[in-house]
Design a protein around this motif. Structure first.
Motif, short mmCIF file in Angstrom:
data_model
loop_
_atom_site.label_atom_id
_atom_site.label_comp_id
_atom_site.label_asym_id
_atom_site.label_seq_id
_atom_site.Cartn_x
_atom_site.Cartn_y
_atom_site.Cartn_z
N VAL A 188 30.19 52.32 24.68
CA VAL A 188 30.28 52.86 26.04
C VAL A 188 28.88 53.07 26.60
N ALA A 248 31.55 59.15 23.77
CA ALA A 248 32.93 58.67 23.90
C ALA A 248 33.31 57.79 22.72
N LEU A 282 33.42 59.77 36.52
CA LEU A 282 34.48 60.77 36.45
C LEU A 282 34.65 61.46 37.79
N LEU A 295 36.54 64.01 28.61
CA LEU A 295 36.16 63.62 29.97
C LEU A 295 36.23 64.77 30.97
N PRO A 300 26.54 58.67 26.93
CA PRO A 300 27.87 58.05 27.01
C PRO A 300 28.42 57.63 25.65
N ALA A 343 30.19 56.52 32.17
CA ALA A 343 31.48 57.10 32.50
C ALA A 343 31.42 57.62 33.93
N LEU A 374 28.30 63.30 29.17
CA LEU A 374 28.57 61.87 29.07
C LEU A 374 27.63 61.04 29.94
N GLN A 392 38.44 53.55 23.00
CA GLN A 392 36.99 53.38 22.86
C GLN A 392 36.67 52.22 21.93
N VAL A 415 35.51 54.27 32.41
CA VAL A 415 34.56 54.27 31.30
C VAL A 415 34.18 52.82 31.07
#
Length: 127
Positions: A38, A90, A43, A100, A87, A41, A83, A32, A59
């Motif tokens: 960030v 993170a 996922l 995550l 975000p 994300a 997230l 990170q 990410v």
């Protein structure tokens, strides 16, 4: 700070065993930090089946993207939906609220292939 209770991949992903066959997965503080702030994300979905080192998401920061590879094989049983709207978690708490996904493992023996905290620290020191 590299938490001792976690295991790691060489691709800067951490794993926390949360049950007999279940783990929680996230990106490390190193990852990170290299990314910067960030902003999103992407996922996998709950129910997706992943194999070790398969791409499982990304990410992104304003200037970079970090491809996240599955550290272990298993079925996605939970995704950190927070997230999507936050975000920055993170960045702020990569080993806690910034997790995550959670996986139900196909083969717990794959855990033996992960790095412990001292091996991960050594890897980081070399880069």
């Amino acid at each position: 700070m590299i938490p001792e209770e976690l295991q790691y991949t060489e691709k800067h992903v951490w794993v926390l065993r949360t049950g007999e066959e279940e783990v929680r997965v996230g990106i490390t503080d190193i990852a990170q930090d290299r990314l910067g702030a960030v902003v999103s994300a992407h996922l996998p979905r709950v129910g997706d089946v992943l194999t070790v080192v398969q791409g499982m998401g990304q990410v992104k920061s304003a200037g970079a993207a970090f491809d996240v590879h599955a550290p272990l094989s298993g079925k996605v049983v939970a995704v950190n939906d927070e997230l999507a709207s936050n975000p920055e978690m993170a960045n702020e708490d990569p080993y806690g609220e910034g997790w995550l996904v959670a996986l139900d493992l196909t083969d717990t023996g794959e855990l033996d292939d992960l790095l412990d905290a001292s091996a991960y620290q050594e890897l980081v020191n070399q880069s």
